[in-house]
Write a protein that holds these residues in place. Structure first.
Motif, PDB file in Angstrom:
ATOM      1  N   ASN A 188      49.187-141.825 -74.063  1.00 29.63           N
ATOM      2  CA  ASN A 188      48.625-142.367 -72.822  1.00 29.63           C
ATOM      3  C   ASN A 188      49.458-142.027 -71.597  1.00 29.63           C
ATOM      4  OD1 ASN A 188      46.641-143.500 -74.341  1.00 29.63           O
ATOM      5  ND2 ASN A 188      47.497-145.549 -74.338  1.00 29.63           N
ATOM      6  N   ALA A 189      50.603-141.421 -71.796  1.00 32.10           N
ATOM      7  CA  ALA A 189      51.484-141.157 -70.658  1.00 32.10           C
ATOM      8  C   ALA A 189      51.369-139.713 -70.195  1.00 32.10           C
ATOM      9  CB  ALA A 189      52.928-141.475 -71.017  1.00 32.10           C
ATOM     10  N   GLU A 245      51.581-140.541 -82.746  1.00 31.55           N
ATOM     11  CA  GLU A 245      50.796-140.805 -81.541  1.00 31.55           C
ATOM     12  C   GLU A 245      49.306-140.597 -81.822  1.00 31.55           C
ATOM     13  OE1 GLU A 245      51.610-141.956 -78.684  1.00 31.55           O
ATOM     14  OE2 GLU A 245      53.798-141.875 -78.701  1.00 31.55           O
ATOM     15  N   VAL A 285      52.503-134.874 -75.516  1.00 33.23           N
ATOM     16  CA  VAL A 285      52.094-136.038 -76.311  1.00 33.23           C
ATOM     17  C   VAL A 285      53.281-136.524 -77.136  1.00 33.23           C
ATOM     18  CG1 VAL A 285      50.736-136.745 -78.312  1.00 33.23           C
ATOM     19  CG2 VAL A 285      49.627-135.587 -76.413  1.00 33.23           C
ATOM     20  N   ALA A 286      54.014-135.589 -77.718  1.00 27.25           N
ATOM     21  CA  ALA A 286      55.164-135.971 -78.538  1.00 27.25           C
ATOM     22  C   ALA A 286      56.264-136.596 -77.685  1.00 27.25           C
ATOM     23  CB  ALA A 286      55.704-134.749 -79.286  1.00 27.25           C
ATOM     24  N   GLU A 287      56.495-136.022 -76.516  1.00 26.28           N
ATOM     25  CA  GLU A 287      57.629-136.486 -75.706  1.00 26.28           C
ATOM     26  C   GLU A 287      57.336-137.784 -74.967  1.00 26.28           C
ATOM     27  OE1 GLU A 287      58.723-133.355 -73.061  1.00 26.28           O
ATOM     28  OE2 GLU A 287      58.826-131.860 -74.654  1.00 26.28           O
ATOM     29  N   GLN A 288      56.147-137.883 -74.392  1.00 25.49           N
ATOM     30  CA  GLN A 288      55.868-138.993 -73.484  1.00 25.49           C
ATOM     31  C   GLN A 288      54.943-140.047 -74.074  1.00 25.49           C
ATOM     32  OE1 GLN A 288      57.419-138.749 -70.588  1.00 25.49           O
ATOM     33  NE2 GLN A 288      58.024-136.600 -70.612  1.00 25.49           N
ATOM     34  N   GLY A 289      54.236-139.684 -75.113  1.00 23.08           N
ATOM     35  CA  GLY A 289      53.248-140.607 -75.658  1.00 23.08           C
ATOM     36  C   GLY A 289      51.850-140.260 -75.172  1.00 23.08           C
ATOM     37  N   ARG A 342      56.403-137.218 -84.095  1.00 20.09           N
ATOM     38  CA  ARG A 342      55.928-138.068 -83.005  1.00 20.09           C
ATOM     39  C   ARG A 342      54.474-137.790 -82.693  1.00 20.09           C
ATOM     40  NH1 ARG A 342      61.292-139.423 -80.640  1.00 20.09           N
ATOM     41  NH2 ARG A 342      60.653-141.526 -80.093  1.00 20.09           N
TER      42      ARG A 342
END
Lengths: 197, 197
Positions: free
Chosen positions: A29-30, A109, A23-27, A105
DNA sequence: GTTCGCCTTGGGCGACTGCCCAAATCCAGG
DNA sequence: CCTGGATTTGGGCAGTCGCCCAAGGCGAAC
């Protein structure tokens, strides 16, 4: 050797950690189920065995991390003997979470995702309320005026500065300390607080 | 009748508006080319005719909206005759952008996306720097101590409060006004600052 | 040794993704 | 009328998505 139930619990916790990282790295929803499974080193199908859905996994993972963050901040706070010292400790957290680190992040998020997920929103609202209450109590004990509202503003300002720090690395704790210090002292006369007729 | 170039420009701008709406509603990573095309009322293929890629479309759309937001804030700011009045106007913006409205969401989404998109990050950094410089100049003219750092903290605090407001609706402008007012007065109590000296 | 229940595997489902492209449409200039 | 260039269409490509499920592995209880 470990029973299968124990191994199961370990897999579950590895999935939670992998989800938080992603979640922190990609976001929010990603992140996909297969990504999480791969990072946790397990088969893809396991995600839906241990969790009802992907959002449920992300929510639980994020809440877990944010609880630890708040816990850490509160622990530091409880050692402060003066309001100025409390502010100092909170600003140290500003350096610990510079805005582009995994924890910051994840919080950001989650904050956005909370706008679209009711369960996550109530969980985060509870965390925020608890932290602000603690901070407010501490400010009150030190004679800071309007302590709980000040706590609310301080908490929001800290979050905002972490966000802005991504855009302006010079927004360091030492740069904002003297400004925020003004929040803690008595508000005496002079300010033209223009009232409404 | 309109020339095809004119119609083309109109389609392009409809795509931009649709993209901005969807970023706010669904989140940066949840917007697809087909969604944007459908909302804009055009065929899916047109997205990649008018824009190099989906991220390019989202970036241009978001920057466009944020420029308008900053423009509006600066315009209000330029009418303020005292620092207190400037603060009042900024807090009015806090009510105008309650945190769960399209504009606030878009800004937040863009802020996170900026961490993963260099072009977007520099564009947003420029916007933020310009706004803070204007606000700092205004605070300086009113005798606020440490005006530019105060401006940085104020801007961050506003952003943070918009975020927190989704978790706590009671964080209204009237609730935080007296606290933030303390930021505008001198460190040593008693220095009034009404109008020009 | 057999049965039971939890944990795990890996593939399959339909739906969706970003991007591409040949073909169709359009209108101004010749 | 026709030509040329910009705009638009809708389908196609290879890939990924969330979720599901039949089948197998495995330790504990009997």
């Amino acid at each position: 050797m470990a029973t299968s139930a124990e191994r199961g619990r370990q897999v579950r916790s590895r999935l939670l950690q992998a989800a938080a990282e992603l979640v922190a790295e990609q976001g929010w929803n990603a992140v996909s189920t297969r990504m999480v499974a791969e990072r946790a080193g397990v088969a893809p199908g396991l995600v839906h065995y241990h969790f009802a859905s992907l959002p449920a996994l992300l929510t639980e993972a994020s809440v877990q991390v944010m609880e630890a963050v708040v816990e850490g901040a509160e622990q530091g706070l409880s050692q402060a003997r003066t309001a100025a010292r409390a502010l100092e400790l909170m600003l140290a957290d500003l350096d610990r979470y510079p805005g582009d680190d995994p924890a910051s992040r994840l919080v950001s998020e989650a904050m956005l995702a909370a706008g679209r997920d009711e369960g996550l929103r109530t969980a985060m609202a509870g965390l925020l309320a608890r932290f602000r209450a603690r901070l407010g109590d501490r400010l009150a004990a030190q004679g800071v005026p309007d302590p709980h509202r000040t706590a609310a503003v301080l908490a929001a300002a800290l979050d905002g500065m972490m966000l802005h720090r991504t855009l302006d690395p010079e927004l360091t704790s030492t740069a904002v300390a003297p400004v925020l210090g003004r929040l803690l002292q008595d508000g005496t006369p002079g300010t033209a607080q223009e009232g409404h007729p």
